[in-house]
Design a protein around this motif. Structure first.
Motif, PDB file in Angstrom:
ATOM      1  N   HIS A 177       0.829  -1.210   0.000  1.00  0.00           N
ATOM      2  CA  HIS A 177       0.000   0.000   0.000  1.00  0.00           C
ATOM      3  C   HIS A 177       0.864   1.262   0.000  1.00  0.00           C
ATOM      4  CE1 HIS A 177      -3.183  -2.845   0.615  1.00  0.00           C
ATOM      5  NE2 HIS A 177      -2.605  -3.268   1.726  1.00  0.00           N
ATOM      6  N   VAL A 178       1.984   1.219   0.720  1.00  0.00           N
ATOM      7  CA  VAL A 178       2.912   2.354   0.723  1.00  0.00           C
ATOM      8  C   VAL A 178       3.470   2.567  -0.684  1.00  0.00           C
ATOM      9  CG1 VAL A 178       5.130   3.172   1.616  1.00  0.00           C
ATOM     10  CG2 VAL A 178       3.502   2.083   3.158  1.00  0.00           C
ATOM     11  N   ILE A 179       3.790   1.475  -1.374  1.00  0.00           N
ATOM     12  CA  ILE A 179       4.332   1.566  -2.729  1.00  0.00           C
ATOM     13  C   ILE A 179       3.302   2.181  -3.680  1.00  0.00           C
ATOM     14  CG2 ILE A 179       5.072   0.176  -4.717  1.00  0.00           C
ATOM     15  CD1 ILE A 179       6.386  -1.722  -2.629  1.00  0.00           C
ATOM     16  N   VAL A 180       2.053   1.752  -3.565  1.00  0.00           N
ATOM     17  CA  VAL A 180       1.003   2.291  -4.439  1.00  0.00           C
ATOM     18  C   VAL A 180       0.827   3.787  -4.196  1.00  0.00           C
ATOM     19  CG1 VAL A 180      -1.485   2.241  -4.907  1.00  0.00           C
ATOM     20  CG2 VAL A 180      -0.200   0.109  -4.770  1.00  0.00           C
ATOM     21  N   VAL A 181       0.812   4.205  -2.922  1.00  0.00           N
ATOM     22  CA  VAL A 181       0.683   5.638  -2.615  1.00  0.00           C
ATOM     23  C   VAL A 181       1.875   6.403  -3.178  1.00  0.00           C
ATOM     24  CG1 VAL A 181       0.707   7.317  -0.729  1.00  0.00           C
ATOM     25  CG2 VAL A 181      -0.782   5.330  -0.600  1.00  0.00           C
ATOM     26  N   PHE A 182       3.081   5.845  -3.031  1.00  0.00           N
ATOM     27  CA  PHE A 182       4.264   6.519  -3.565  1.00  0.00           C
ATOM     28  C   PHE A 182       4.173   6.660  -5.082  1.00  0.00           C
ATOM     29  CE2 PHE A 182       8.516   6.482  -5.381  1.00  0.00           C
ATOM     30  CZ  PHE A 182       9.086   7.577  -4.735  1.00  0.00           C
ATOM     31  N   GLN A 183       3.772   5.579  -5.762  1.00  0.00           N
ATOM     32  CA  GLN A 183       3.723   5.607  -7.218  1.00  0.00           C
ATOM     33  C   GLN A 183       2.592   6.467  -7.765  1.00  0.00           C
ATOM     34  OE1 GLN A 183       3.523   1.436  -8.209  1.00  0.00           O
ATOM     35  NE2 GLN A 183       5.725   1.304  -8.501  1.00  0.00           N
ATOM     36  N   THR A 184       1.485   6.578  -7.045  1.00  0.00           N
ATOM     37  CA  THR A 184       0.339   7.306  -7.581  1.00  0.00           C
ATOM     38  C   THR A 184       0.239   8.740  -7.080  1.00  0.00           C
ATOM     39  OG1 THR A 184      -1.078   6.436  -5.827  1.00  0.00           O
ATOM     40  CG2 THR A 184      -1.039   5.228  -7.930  1.00  0.00           C
ATOM     41  N   LYS A 185       0.824   9.049  -5.911  1.00  0.00           N
ATOM     42  CA  LYS A 185       0.700  10.404  -5.365  1.00  0.00           C
ATOM     43  C   LYS A 185       2.046  11.096  -5.171  1.00  0.00           C
ATOM     44  CE  LYS A 185      -3.722   9.837  -3.074  1.00  0.00           C
ATOM     45  NZ  LYS A 185      -4.159   8.508  -3.111  1.00  0.00           N
ATOM     46  N   THR A 186       2.953  10.472  -4.426  1.00  0.00           N
ATOM     47  CA  THR A 186       4.204  11.132  -4.053  1.00  0.00           C
ATOM     48  C   THR A 186       5.076  11.410  -5.265  1.00  0.00           C
ATOM     49  OG1 THR A 186       4.106   9.964  -1.943  1.00  0.00           O
ATOM     50  CG2 THR A 186       6.193  10.998  -2.513  1.00  0.00           C
ATOM     51  N   TRP A 187       5.390  10.372  -6.033  1.00  0.00           N
ATOM     52  CA  TRP A 187       6.298  10.551  -7.171  1.00  0.00           C
ATOM     53  C   TRP A 187       5.717  11.460  -8.248  1.00  0.00           C
ATOM     54  CZ3 TRP A 187      11.052  10.937  -7.690  1.00  0.00           C
ATOM     55  CH2 TRP A 187      11.673  10.884  -8.940  1.00  0.00           C
ATOM     56  N   PRO A 188       4.438  11.326  -8.622  1.00  0.00           N
ATOM     57  CA  PRO A 188       3.882  12.297  -9.569  1.00  0.00           C
ATOM     58  C   PRO A 188       3.949  13.731  -9.040  1.00  0.00           C
ATOM     59  CG  PRO A 188       2.478  10.386  -9.505  1.00  0.00           C
ATOM     60  CD  PRO A 188       3.490  10.219  -8.410  1.00  0.00           C
ATOM     61  N   GLY A 189       3.803  13.920  -7.721  1.00  0.00           N
ATOM     62  CA  GLY A 189       3.948  15.260  -7.149  1.00  0.00           C
ATOM     63  C   GLY A 189       5.352  15.802  -7.323  1.00  0.00           C
ATOM     64  N   VAL A 190       6.359  14.942  -7.119  1.00  0.00           N
ATOM     65  CA  VAL A 190       7.753  15.356  -7.321  1.00  0.00           C
ATOM     66  C   VAL A 190       7.984  15.707  -8.790  1.00  0.00           C
ATOM     67  CG1 VAL A 190      10.143  14.519  -7.299  1.00  0.00           C
ATOM     68  CG2 VAL A 190       8.645  14.054  -5.355  1.00  0.00           C
ATOM     69  N   GLN A 191       7.461  14.892  -9.692  1.00  0.00           N
ATOM     70  CA  GLN A 191       7.628  15.159 -11.116  1.00  0.00           C
ATOM     71  C   GLN A 191       6.939  16.465 -11.523  1.00  0.00           C
ATOM     72  OE1 GLN A 191       6.058  11.401 -12.564  1.00  0.00           O
ATOM     73  NE2 GLN A 191       8.098  10.801 -13.252  1.00  0.00           N
ATOM     74  N   ASN A 192       5.754  16.724 -10.991  1.00  0.00           N
ATOM     75  CA  ASN A 192       5.054  17.964 -11.321  1.00  0.00           C
ATOM     76  C   ASN A 192       5.794  19.181 -10.780  1.00  0.00           C
ATOM     77  OD1 ASN A 192       3.052  16.549 -12.645  1.00  0.00           O
ATOM     78  ND2 ASN A 192       1.755  16.406 -10.832  1.00  0.00           N
ATOM     79  N   ALA A 193       6.351  19.076  -9.574  1.00  0.00           N
ATOM     80  CA  ALA A 193       7.128  20.183  -9.020  1.00  0.00           C
ATOM     81  C   ALA A 193       8.370  20.441  -9.869  1.00  0.00           C
ATOM     82  CB  ALA A 193       7.521  19.883  -7.572  1.00  0.00           C
ATOM     83  N   TYR A 194       9.041  19.388 -10.290  1.00  0.00           N
ATOM     84  CA  TYR A 194      10.222  19.531 -11.153  1.00  0.00           C
ATOM     85  C   TYR A 194       9.834  20.196 -12.477  1.00  0.00           C
ATOM     86  CZ  TYR A 194      14.230  18.304 -14.021  1.00  0.00           C
ATOM     87  OH  TYR A 194      15.309  18.355 -14.861  1.00  0.00           O
TER      88      TYR A 194
END
Length: 187
Positions: free
Chosen positions: A142-159
């Motif tokens: 579940h942590v991996i899914v949250v990272f892949q669907t929310k956290t990492w896309p947020g980092v990519q959008n900020a970049y």
């Protein structure tokens, strides 16, 4: 990565996606590996004392790169077919629960046998594996899914926002000068 892209974009079955992905990257991976190997093959045929001393470096590199070809063409597609699943498909909870129970039972038996036959090292190792398996099944997935669907896309959008900001007006020139100044300052 290519298998994952084809699997999700073209909605092919996982076996077909793995075959197509391996076919798409066959020539680029082969040519890249061969161009890396080309300068090292003659080094394997050096004569004399230097040749005996240096023989192992090119041979090791050649074997390693050929093994990486084997992994790229055979092992990775097999792993993709075995381990990739459609995240959007409904998971069969009963089958999943049976699999967890079966794995826990098998690892528990192996741990007990490890304690009885091999001492504490084997049993502790298998119990650690069991703990990691259960932690993955009940929490880390579940942590991996949250990272892949929310956290990492947020980092990519900020970049993306930062790069777009830096590419407007005179900012590209200022960014280059600041980078060069930082390089000189770092020396």
């Amino acid at each position: 990565e290519n298998t994952h892209r084809i699997f999700h974009k073209e909605r092919l079955p996982i076996k077909e996606a793995a075959k197509k992905a391996a076919g798409e990257v066959f020539m680029p991976v082969l040519s890249g590996t061969m161009t890396t190997l080309a300068p090292f093959i003659p080094l394997a045929f050096w004569k004399g004392i230097v040749g005996k001393f240096m023989f192992f470096l090119p041979v090791t590199l050649i074997i390693t790169l050929l093994a990486s070809l084997l992994v790229a063409y055979i092992i990775n597609p097999v792993f993709a077919v075995d381990f990739m699943e459609d995240e959007h498909a409904e998971e069969d909870k009963e089958k999943s629960a049976r699999g967890v129970k079966r794995t826990t039972l098998v690892l528990g038996i192996v741990a007990v046998l490890g304690y009885l036959l091999g001492g504490f090292g084997t049993g502790n190792f298998v119990l650690t594996l069991l703990g990691l398996y259960l932690m993955h099944h009940y929490w880390l997935r579940h942590v991996i899914v949250v990272f892949q669907t929310k956290t990492w896309p947020g980092v990519q959008n900020a970049y993306e926002r930062v790069v777009k900001y830096l590419l407007q007006g005179k900012r590209p020139r200022n960014t280059i000068f600041a980078t060069i100044a930082l390089l000189i300052f770092s020396f």
